[in-house]
Design a protein around this motif. Structure first.
Motif, PDB file in Angstrom:
ATOM      1  N   VAL A 177     -25.512  68.731  51.050  1.00 24.15           N
ATOM      2  CA  VAL A 177     -26.402  69.085  52.161  1.00 24.15           C
ATOM      3  C   VAL A 177     -27.731  69.606  51.621  1.00 24.15           C
ATOM      4  CG1 VAL A 177     -26.680  70.560  54.197  1.00 24.15           C
ATOM      5  CG2 VAL A 177     -24.443  69.601  53.643  1.00 24.15           C
ATOM      6  N   GLU A 178     -27.687  70.411  50.577  1.00 25.43           N
ATOM      7  CA  GLU A 178     -28.914  70.935  49.978  1.00 25.43           C
ATOM      8  C   GLU A 178     -29.757  69.808  49.382  1.00 25.43           C
ATOM      9  OE1 GLU A 178     -27.303  73.795  47.289  1.00 25.43           O
ATOM     10  OE2 GLU A 178     -26.985  75.286  48.867  1.00 25.43           O
ATOM     11  N   ASP A 179     -29.119  68.843  48.719  1.00 22.02           N
ATOM     12  CA  ASP A 179     -29.844  67.705  48.161  1.00 22.02           C
ATOM     13  C   ASP A 179     -30.458  66.840  49.261  1.00 22.02           C
ATOM     14  OD1 ASP A 179     -29.358  68.464  45.543  1.00 22.02           O
ATOM     15  OD2 ASP A 179     -27.597  67.173  45.338  1.00 22.02           O
ATOM     16  N   ALA A 180     -29.711  66.626  50.340  1.00 20.89           N
ATOM     17  CA  ALA A 180     -30.240  65.854  51.465  1.00 20.89           C
ATOM     18  C   ALA A 180     -31.443  66.564  52.072  1.00 20.89           C
ATOM     19  CB  ALA A 180     -29.158  65.649  52.523  1.00 20.89           C
ATOM     20  N   ASN A 181     -31.343  67.865  52.243  1.00 26.07           N
ATOM     21  CA  ASN A 181     -32.445  68.643  52.805  1.00 26.07           C
ATOM     22  C   ASN A 181     -33.669  68.606  51.894  1.00 26.07           C
ATOM     23  OD1 ASN A 181     -33.619  70.396  54.757  1.00 26.07           O
ATOM     24  ND2 ASN A 181     -33.296  72.086  53.331  1.00 26.07           N
ATOM     25  N   ALA A 182     -33.447  68.683  50.593  1.00 28.74           N
ATOM     26  CA  ALA A 182     -34.565  68.625  49.646  1.00 28.74           C
ATOM     27  C   ALA A 182     -35.276  67.277  49.723  1.00 28.74           C
ATOM     28  CB  ALA A 182     -34.067  68.889  48.226  1.00 28.74           C
ATOM     29  N   LEU A 183     -34.512  66.193  49.801  1.00 29.73           N
ATOM     30  CA  LEU A 183     -35.131  64.871  49.911  1.00 29.73           C
ATOM     31  C   LEU A 183     -35.886  64.715  51.228  1.00 29.73           C
ATOM     32  CD1 LEU A 183     -32.505  62.408  48.401  1.00 29.73           C
ATOM     33  CD2 LEU A 183     -34.665  63.148  47.417  1.00 29.73           C
ATOM     34  N   ARG A 220     -26.156  58.461  53.530  1.00 26.28           N
ATOM     35  CA  ARG A 220     -25.515  58.415  54.856  1.00 26.28           C
ATOM     36  C   ARG A 220     -25.736  59.718  55.621  1.00 26.28           C
ATOM     37  NH1 ARG A 220     -21.447  56.020  51.506  1.00 26.28           N
ATOM     38  NH2 ARG A 220     -21.454  53.779  51.825  1.00 26.28           N
ATOM     39  N   LEU A 221     -25.668  60.839  54.914  1.00 24.50           N
ATOM     40  CA  LEU A 221     -25.907  62.134  55.538  1.00 24.50           C
ATOM     41  C   LEU A 221     -27.332  62.220  56.083  1.00 24.50           C
ATOM     42  CD1 LEU A 221     -25.133  65.043  56.241  1.00 24.50           C
ATOM     43  CD2 LEU A 221     -25.735  65.672  53.890  1.00 24.50           C
ATOM     44  N   ILE A 222     -28.293  61.746  55.326  1.00 32.50           N
ATOM     45  CA  ILE A 222     -29.683  61.758  55.780  1.00 32.50           C
ATOM     46  C   ILE A 222     -29.832  60.921  57.046  1.00 32.50           C
ATOM     47  CG2 ILE A 222     -32.019  60.984  55.201  1.00 32.50           C
ATOM     48  CD1 ILE A 222     -31.342  61.822  52.269  1.00 32.50           C
ATOM     49  N   THR A 223     -29.197  59.761  57.075  1.00 33.98           N
ATOM     50  CA  THR A 223     -29.231  58.920  58.274  1.00 33.98           C
ATOM     51  C   THR A 223     -28.608  59.660  59.453  1.00 33.98           C
ATOM     52  OG1 THR A 223     -29.107  56.920  56.941  1.00 33.98           O
ATOM     53  CG2 THR A 223     -28.486  56.720  59.260  1.00 33.98           C
ATOM     54  N   TYR A 224     -27.487  60.290  59.229  1.00 30.11           N
ATOM     55  CA  TYR A 224     -26.782  61.032  60.264  1.00 30.11           C
ATOM     56  C   TYR A 224     -27.654  62.167  60.802  1.00 30.11           C
ATOM     57  CZ  TYR A 224     -22.639  63.111  62.481  1.00 30.11           C
ATOM     58  OH  TYR A 224     -21.726  63.607  63.371  1.00 30.11           O
ATOM     59  N   LEU A 225     -28.324  62.876  59.906  1.00 32.24           N
ATOM     60  CA  LEU A 225     -29.160  64.002  60.320  1.00 32.24           C
ATOM     61  C   LEU A 225     -30.433  63.567  61.041  1.00 32.24           C
ATOM     62  CD1 LEU A 225     -28.870  66.260  57.142  1.00 32.24           C
ATOM     63  CD2 LEU A 225     -27.790  66.630  59.368  1.00 32.24           C
ATOM     64  N   SER A 226     -30.869  62.339  60.812  1.00 32.42           N
ATOM     65  CA  SER A 226     -32.114  61.881  61.402  1.00 32.42           C
ATOM     66  C   SER A 226     -31.970  61.389  62.843  1.00 32.42           C
ATOM     67  CB  SER A 226     -32.725  60.768  60.551  1.00 32.42           C
ATOM     68  OG  SER A 226     -31.936  59.596  60.639  1.00 32.42           O
ATOM     69  N   LEU A 227     -30.739  61.233  63.325  1.00 34.76           N
ATOM     70  CA  LEU A 227     -30.511  60.739  64.679  1.00 34.76           C
ATOM     71  C   LEU A 227     -30.805  61.824  65.715  1.00 34.76           C
ATOM     72  CD1 LEU A 227     -27.192  58.811  64.131  1.00 34.76           C
ATOM     73  CD2 LEU A 227     -29.493  57.864  64.271  1.00 34.76           C
TER      74      LEU A 227
END
Length: 71
Positions: free
Chosen positions: A14-20, A56-63
């Motif tokens: 989650v931290e890596d996804a947030n950083a990106l 996939r997490l980034i895609t999920y969070l962007s919806l």
């Protein structure tokens, strides 16, 4: 729309996804995919799979839609 929730092995994903997302904005998913491909080319399948999950997490969070029950 049905999108299964991504597997999260630890908080670091989650931290890596947030950083990106912070660094790349809407292009964050592409950045994660690029990292996954780098690890695939190196033959490191563990990190390849990790970065695919982050993508996939980034895609999920962007919806904007709610995909599951809200309690």
């Amino acid at each position: 729309m049905h999108l299964p929730a991504p597997f999260l092995s630890d908080r670091t994903a989650v931290e890596d996804a947030n950083a990106l997302i912070s660094l790349h904005g809407e292009e964050a998913g592409f950045a994660a995919a690029a990292r996954a491909e780098q690890y695939r080319a190196l033959g490191n399948h563990v990190h390849f799979a990790r970065w695919r999950q982050i993508e996939r997490l980034i895609t999920y969070l962007s919806l904007d839609d709610v995909l599951d029950t809200v309690h």
